[in-house]
Scaffold this motif. Sequence first.
Motif, PDB file in Angstrom:
ATOM      1  N   SER A 427     -28.022 -51.623  33.431  1.00  0.00           N
ATOM      2  CA  SER A 427     -28.847 -52.240  32.673  1.00  0.00           C
ATOM      3  C   SER A 427     -30.308 -51.770  32.490  1.00  0.00           C
ATOM      4  N   SER A 432     -28.914 -47.090  28.785  1.00  0.00           N
ATOM      5  CA  SER A 432     -27.906 -47.923  29.405  1.00  0.00           C
ATOM      6  C   SER A 432     -27.196 -49.018  28.460  1.00  0.00           C
ATOM      7  N   GLY A 434     -25.984 -51.937  29.160  1.00  0.00           N
ATOM      8  CA  GLY A 434     -25.973 -53.344  29.206  1.00  0.00           C
ATOM      9  C   GLY A 434     -24.840 -54.081  30.047  1.00  0.00           C
ATOM     10  N   ILE A 435     -24.235 -53.255  30.694  1.00  0.00           N
ATOM     11  CA  ILE A 435     -23.003 -53.907  31.645  1.00  0.00           C
ATOM     12  C   ILE A 435     -23.415 -53.342  33.034  1.00  0.00           C
ATOM     13  N   ASP A 436     -23.234 -54.141  33.870  1.00  0.00           N
ATOM     14  CA  ASP A 436     -23.884 -53.856  35.370  1.00  0.00           C
ATOM     15  C   ASP A 436     -23.270 -54.652  36.360  1.00  0.00           C
ATOM     16  N   ILE A 449     -21.648 -58.285  31.201  1.00  0.00           N
ATOM     17  CA  ILE A 449     -22.390 -57.836  30.245  1.00  0.00           C
ATOM     18  C   ILE A 449     -23.720 -58.471  30.759  1.00  0.00           C
ATOM     19  N   THR A 450     -24.626 -57.530  31.134  1.00  0.00           N
ATOM     20  CA  THR A 450     -26.205 -58.319  31.522  1.00  0.00           C
ATOM     21  C   THR A 450     -27.115 -58.288  30.258  1.00  0.00           C
ATOM     22  N   ASP A 451     -26.657 -57.552  29.142  1.00  0.00           N
ATOM     23  CA  ASP A 451     -27.650 -57.446  28.268  1.00  0.00           C
ATOM     24  C   ASP A 451     -26.779 -57.204  26.849  1.00  0.00           C
ATOM     25  N   ASP A 452     -26.522 -58.545  26.186  1.00  0.00           N
ATOM     26  CA  ASP A 452     -25.763 -58.628  24.999  1.00  0.00           C
ATOM     27  C   ASP A 452     -26.462 -57.351  23.826  1.00  0.00           C
ATOM     28  N   LYS A 454     -28.192 -54.811  24.161  1.00  0.00           N
ATOM     29  CA  LYS A 454     -28.026 -53.493  24.335  1.00  0.00           C
ATOM     30  C   LYS A 454     -26.683 -53.098  24.060  1.00  0.00           C
ATOM     31  N   PHE A 455     -25.635 -53.689  24.483  1.00  0.00           N
ATOM     32  CA  PHE A 455     -24.204 -53.350  24.413  1.00  0.00           C
ATOM     33  C   PHE A 455     -23.927 -53.530  22.789  1.00  0.00           C
TER      34      PHE A 455
END
Length: 584
Positions: A427, A432, A434-436, A449-452, A454-455
């Motif tokens: 993330s 990155s 966004g999955i961590d 998925i920590t950052d929708d 970014k993903f």
Amino acid sequence: MADSTSSMPVGTTGAGGGNMLRITGLNTGLDIDAMVKKMLTADQTKVDNAKQQQQLIQWRQEAYQSIISDVKDLQSAYFDITNSSNYLLSSNSYNNMTATSSDAAMVSGKASSSASVGTYKILVKQLAQNADLTGSKMSVSSGSSTKLSELGLSTGDNISLDLVYNNGGTTGSKTVTFAVKDSSTIQDLADAIKNQTNGDVTARFNELTNQFSIQTSATGSSSTLSITDTTEKYNDEDTKDILNALGISEDKTATAVEGKDALVAIKEANSNDYIVSKQSSNNFTVNGVTYSISDVNSTNSDISESNTGESISVDTTTDNPVSISVTQDTSKVHDLVSNFLDKYNKLVDEIRDKLTEKKDYDYQPLTSTQESSMSDTDITNWNNKAKQGILRSDDNLQKMLDDLTNAFVSPVKDSDGNNVSTFYFGSIGSNSIGIDTSSEVADAGNVTITDDTKFAEALQNNADAIMKLFTATSDSTDTSTKFNQSGIFQRINQILTNNVGSIGSTYNTAILTKYANIQDDYSISGGSGTGTLPDQIYQKQLIIDQLTDKMSTDQTKYYNQFTELETAMEKLNAQQSTLSAYFS
């Protein structure tokens, strides 16, 4: 005088029970059953301890089987190639482009991740055709089931056709032979042509037109076919050959026939020009869009081989191009990965909880004597407590959990040691995805998925790079190298397979499955095997049987000793009665 038979009733109590004839202490006044039971306490304790140890192993086996079942559920849901909608290892699963045709019956389309968003238009001047020899209409009675005897052949005749062909780049020269039988039909001959050329050349009888045709399976101008009939004449009077009998005259076979290319004109998204293209197949891909053409929709526009690659003007008054609208939607890929991680995390939670669950040593498996004084509810509650910690710090499960975590965090490399993608798991950083993994100790091993944002952006702008990060494959036979070169989901799939076997298999030698389900030890002594749980259960059963046999032997010995005592006391009592009577 005492009646000797009255002092030997059937014994139904004591450690052994059963229907053995026992002396119950009428002469000695002793409670022999109770005394024998106490004398067998040490034996009974050993049997109970062995049964408790076996029960713990059986509970461990059940816990293993439950986890195996859940692992297989995850495996079947996301790594089964037959489940195309959720298959994480397919490139199609990461394609966020959708193509919609204005006339799918004429031209349909599919878009890959490399296609551009927008509206495409296509005109079809000519469909691709195979190299084909079609005979004239035949006068036959039963279509493809017409017997060859109707064409003048009889049992024992041998048809021989020399075929020379180029089937879309595959060249071949084959003599097709066919021995005629009474039951031989036109369809049998067609099947022989296909089978003996491995499908490069096919034949069919059209029952609507009563025409027989022989053709290459591939289309395009590079496909060619020539046929020479080397069949011996039917009989002395008949000079016709088999091809003539099938309506294929000599003038048609004088030179090789050629297939034809499809001729189309395509206007791509964000372009004003129709570009002429020649294609060897009616299914072809241009710049990320796959077209499947089924009919002609252009008659007047200047589409020909001579201007292939050039732009043309379109006669919009007579020609009606088909529109293919390509749109992008990352939600499908996002939801697929998100749903997988949800199910994956539930499995990780289950395994982690079992590995860290504490054992309460105040709760051991119940003996049959203990259960006899308890209600069913109390027994269930007790057993649930006794099962806690049954898989604590289990080596196999800890190894699988470590491998799964490592599958996410280890960089994916190519054969040169470089990252396969500019994007990476995590993330932090602009590249990155966004999955961590979770930073919480209580959720160790969980992946979310920590950052929708970014993903979603990575899926939208770099779908191919994300696909490589997840699905890259390796041909290496070295385990470590193969792991490093495999995409994240390829690694997960391999780890699951290593532990529970391939999809659809139940009895296998994968790590968890073998340990939980396969018995290797069938020896009399229990000294062989590989230490699987069924081996351990079997070995405990051998001990239980030995201890039970010893207990039975000891019980018999003790009762025999008391029987001797009772007999001696009975004799003494008889003697005392005699003396008493004498002196009285």
